[in-house]
Design a protein around this motif. Structure first.
Motif, short mmCIF file in Angstrom:
data_model
loop_
_atom_site.label_atom_id
_atom_site.label_comp_id
_atom_site.label_asym_id
_atom_site.label_seq_id
_atom_site.Cartn_x
_atom_site.Cartn_y
_atom_site.Cartn_z
N MET A 54 25.76 -0.66 -29.21
CA MET A 54 25.47 0.01 -28.02
C MET A 54 26.55 1.05 -27.36
SD MET A 54 22.10 0.14 -27.62
CE MET A 54 22.06 0.69 -26.10
N TYR A 55 27.90 0.28 -27.45
CA TYR A 55 29.11 0.78 -26.66
C TYR A 55 29.83 1.63 -27.79
CZ TYR A 55 27.68 -2.24 -22.98
OH TYR A 55 26.97 -2.86 -22.09
N GLN A 56 30.22 2.69 -27.37
CA GLN A 56 31.18 3.54 -28.27
C GLN A 56 32.22 4.05 -27.32
OE1 GLN A 56 28.14 6.60 -29.25
NE2 GLN A 56 27.65 5.39 -31.14
N VAL A 57 33.51 4.06 -28.08
CA VAL A 57 34.73 4.45 -27.35
C VAL A 57 35.43 5.67 -28.24
CG1 VAL A 57 37.12 4.11 -26.46
CG2 VAL A 57 35.01 2.38 -26.13
N ARG A 58 35.55 6.95 -27.81
CA ARG A 58 36.11 7.89 -28.53
C ARG A 58 37.29 8.52 -27.35
NH1 ARG A 58 34.06 12.86 -26.67
NH2 ARG A 58 32.45 12.83 -25.18
N SER A 59 38.23 9.21 -28.24
CA SER A 59 39.51 9.67 -27.55
C SER A 59 39.13 11.21 -27.33
CB SER A 59 41.02 9.40 -28.26
OG SER A 59 40.88 9.78 -29.70
N ILE A 60 39.75 11.81 -26.55
CA ILE A 60 39.59 13.37 -26.43
C ILE A 60 41.18 13.81 -26.30
CG2 ILE A 60 37.52 13.69 -25.36
CD1 ILE A 60 38.65 14.06 -22.80
N GLU A 61 41.60 14.85 -26.75
CA GLU A 61 42.75 15.45 -26.71
C GLU A 61 43.19 16.29 -25.60
OE1 GLU A 61 42.92 17.65 -30.42
OE2 GLU A 61 42.86 15.92 -31.69
N GLY A 62 42.44 16.26 -24.55
CA GLY A 62 42.79 17.04 -23.37
C GLY A 62 41.94 16.80 -22.35
N ILE A 63 42.31 16.54 -20.99
CA ILE A 63 41.27 16.37 -20.06
C ILE A 63 40.11 17.59 -19.77
CG2 ILE A 63 42.53 17.46 -18.15
CD1 ILE A 63 40.93 14.02 -17.92
N SER A 64 40.64 18.59 -20.38
CA SER A 64 39.53 19.81 -20.43
C SER A 64 38.21 19.86 -21.15
CB SER A 64 40.32 21.13 -20.50
OG SER A 64 40.76 21.20 -21.88
N GLU A 65 38.45 18.74 -22.08
CA GLU A 65 37.25 18.37 -22.92
C GLU A 65 36.27 17.57 -22.23
OE1 GLU A 65 38.09 16.77 -26.90
OE2 GLU A 65 39.90 17.66 -27.01
N ILE A 66 36.51 17.14 -20.94
CA ILE A 66 35.26 16.64 -20.06
C ILE A 66 35.17 17.21 -18.68
CG2 ILE A 66 36.97 14.79 -19.38
CD1 ILE A 66 34.63 12.99 -18.88
N SER A 67 34.19 17.63 -18.18
CA SER A 67 33.91 18.27 -17.05
C SER A 67 34.67 17.39 -15.76
CB SER A 67 32.47 18.54 -16.70
OG SER A 67 31.73 17.52 -16.31
N ALA A 68 35.06 18.25 -14.92
CA ALA A 68 35.68 17.54 -13.54
C ALA A 68 34.55 16.70 -12.94
CB ALA A 68 36.08 18.52 -12.62
N CYS A 101 45.29 11.71 -24.82
CA CYS A 101 44.61 10.92 -25.61
C CYS A 101 43.57 10.04 -24.80
CB CYS A 101 45.26 9.92 -26.61
SG CYS A 101 44.52 9.11 -28.08
N HIS A 102 42.96 10.63 -23.96
CA HIS A 102 42.10 9.94 -22.93
C HIS A 102 40.78 9.27 -23.54
CE1 HIS A 102 44.81 12.22 -20.39
NE2 HIS A 102 44.24 13.35 -20.78
N LEU A 103 40.55 8.21 -23.07
CA LEU A 103 39.41 7.33 -23.65
C LEU A 103 37.88 7.51 -22.77
CD1 LEU A 103 41.33 4.14 -24.70
CD2 LEU A 103 40.75 6.03 -26.12
N LEU A 104 36.98 7.75 -23.50
CA LEU A 104 35.54 8.01 -22.99
C LEU A 104 35.04 6.87 -23.62
CD1 LEU A 104 35.17 11.82 -23.31
CD2 LEU A 104 36.48 10.44 -21.64
N MET A 105 33.88 6.19 -22.77
CA MET A 105 33.22 5.17 -23.34
C MET A 105 31.62 5.52 -22.92
SD MET A 105 33.09 1.16 -22.38
CE MET A 105 34.91 0.90 -22.70
#
Length: 382
Positions: free
Chosen positions: A1-15, A52-56
Motif C-alpha cells: 500500500m505504501y510507495q516511496v519514489r524520488s523526484i529530481e526537482g521540487i518543481s515536479e510537485i506543486s507548491a 532527490c526529494h522523496l514522496l510517499m
C-alpha cells in the motif's frame, strides 16, 4: 500500500501539494524556499547538490514528503563530517556521493518531513527507501541535519546514529521591552551591553526594520552587495546568488525582515532575517565598513527588540558564536541523524560520537556559567 519514489526537482510537485503536508509556518521547508534554491541554480548538480526529494504515497494519496539531495562534498551543511570523509578515504572507500536531508545553507532546526500522519509510522518507511536508494546510487550513507526532537528520537529508535551539536538561542520570557530584558541581568553585564549600544547610538545612524514588500529592489541591491562582501572577506563567493534573494522577496515577503543601517542617505549595512509565528531566524549580514559594535547591534540587539515587539518566543541567530553567550543567548542542543552503509566503521563511529557527546555536554555546562543573568533567572533548560 505504501510507495516511496524520488523526484529530481521540487518543481515536479506543486507548491499546493508540498505545502499542504509541510505547512507554511516554518519558512525553510516551504516549497517556495526550496524552489528558489533550485530555480536560481544555487542548488544544482553543478554546485554539488543534486535534488532527490522523496514522496510517499498510500495508494494514490500523497501522504509524506522529505527533501533530500545527493551531495558530492560537505560544504553548506554546518554539521562537519570532514573527519569522517578522511577516514573513508584512508580506508580506501569513497565517502562521496552521500545522501543528505537538510535545508541547504541553513543551519536551523525544524521539521524535515512533511506529513499529517504520525512520524513513527512514516520514518521507518523513509529509512527503508533511503537505504535502497543509497545502494542504487552507491552512496556512503545518509545524513539528516538539524532534525527536530521527535524525528531525532524516532531515528535513534530505528538504529540510526545521533550526533549532538550546540547553538546559541535567545528566549523571550515575556519581556515588555529591551530594558526589561536587561533588568534580568547582573549589573556588570547589563552595563556592558548598554555601553555597547550607546556607542552605536552616538554615531548618528538610522536603523530601520523593513518588512515584506518594504524590501524593494534598492534595499535588496544594498543587502546583496553586503552579503557578498562578507563572504569575500573569507576568500570565497557567497553560496546564494541574487536570483535566489529576488525570488524569496517575491514569494515569501511575509516571512522576511531586513534590518537596514543608514548614515545620512547612504546604506552601510544590513541583515536579513526570516520568521515564523514563534521564531526569528537571523541568517545573512554584511557591511561596507568595519564599525565596532555594529554587527552586534544589527544582528543581535535589533533581533531581540524585534522579537519582544512582536511577541516571538525564540530568536535563532545562526550557527556558532560563543560571543553570543554574554548577550544572553543560551546554549541549546542541535541534533543530526546518520546511517552509514559501511558497517565496518560502526564501532569507531560509535566511540567518536560518544566522546564528542561527552565533550559537548561538558562545554555546554561550562558555557552556562558565563550567562549574564541573575542566578535566579530560569535558564532554557528549566
Amino acid at each position: 500500500m505504501y510507495q516511496v519514489r524520488s523526484i529530481e526537482g521540487i518543481s515536479e510537485i506543486s507548491a499546493k501539494d508540498w505545502n499542504h503536508l509541510c505547512g507554511q509556518d516554518y519558512p525553510f521547508l516551504r516549497h517556495e524556499f526550496l524552489h528558489a534554491l533550485e530555480a536560481s541554480s544555487a542548488v544544482s548538480p553543478s554546485t554539488g547538490w543534486t535534488p532527490c526529494h522523496l514522496l510517499m504515497n498510500e495508494g494514490r494519496q500523497l501522504i509524506a514528503v522529505m527533501p533530500m539531495y545527493i551531495k558530492t562534498h560537505s560544504y553548506g551543511e554546518y554539521v562537519f563530517d570532514w573527519v569522517w570523509a578522511d577516514a573513508w578515504q584512508r580506508y580506501g572507500l569513497p565517502y562521496y556521493p552521500k545522501l543528505l536531508t537538510a535545508i541547504p545553507f541553513t543551519p536551523a532546526t525544524g521539521p524535515r518531513i512533511g506529513t499529517h500522519h504520525p512520524l513513527n509510522k512514516i520514518v521507518p518507511l523513509f529509512i527503508e527507501a533511503i537505504q535502497a536508494l543509497g545502494e542504487s546510487f552507491n552512496t556512503s550513507g545518509w545524513h539528516g541535519l538539524f532534525t527536530e526532537p521527535e524525528l531525532t528520537q524516532i531515528g535513534k529508535d530505528q538504529g540510526l546514529f545521533t550526533r549532538l551539536g550546540t547553538q546559541y538561542h535567545w528566549f523571550n520570557r515575556q519581556y515588555s521591552d529591551f530594558e526589561h530584558y536587561l533588568a534580568h541581568m547582573m549589573s556588570r553585564k547589563r552595563k556592558s551591553i548598554r555601553k555597547e549600544r550607546d556607542k552605536i547610538s552616538k554615531l548618528n545612524l538610522r536603523i530601520r526594520c523593513l518588512e515584506g514588500h518594504e524590501i524593494d529592489s534598492t534595499a535588496l541591491n544594498h543587502f546583496y552587495q553586503f552579503y557578498q562582501i562578507t563572504h569575500l572577506k573569507r576568500g570565497r563567493k557567497g553560496y546564494l546568488n541574487r536570483a535566489f534573494f529576488e525570488q524569496i522577496v517575491q514569494k515569501l515577503p511575509e516571512q522576511l525582515m531586513l534590518c537596514s543601517v543608514e548614515r545620512s542617505t547612504e546604506v552601510i549595512a544590513s541583515a536579513l532575517f526570516f520568521k515564523s509565528s514563534t521564531t526569528l531566524f537571523g541568517r545573512y549580514w554584511g557591511a561596507t565598513e568595519e564599525i565596532d559594535g555594529l554587527h552586534f547591534e544589527t544582528c543581535y540587539y535589533q533581533g531581540i527588540e524585534y522579537a519582544i515587539r512582536h511577541g516571538l518566543q525564540r530568536f535563532d541567530p545562526g550557527a556558532q558564536g560563543e560571543h553570543k553567550i554574554a548577550r544572553g543567548f543560551e546554549p541549546v542542543d542541535t541534533w543530526s541523524l546518520h546511517w552509514l552503509a559501511e558497517t565496518g566503521f560502526q564501532p569507531a563511529l560509535t566511540q567518536f560520537l560518544e566522546e564528542e557527546h561527552q565533550h559537548i555536554r561538558a562545554q555546554q555546562d561550562d558555557l552556562r556559567t558565563y550567562l549574564p543573568f541573575h542566578k535566579n533567572t530560569h535558564s532554557q533548560e528549566d
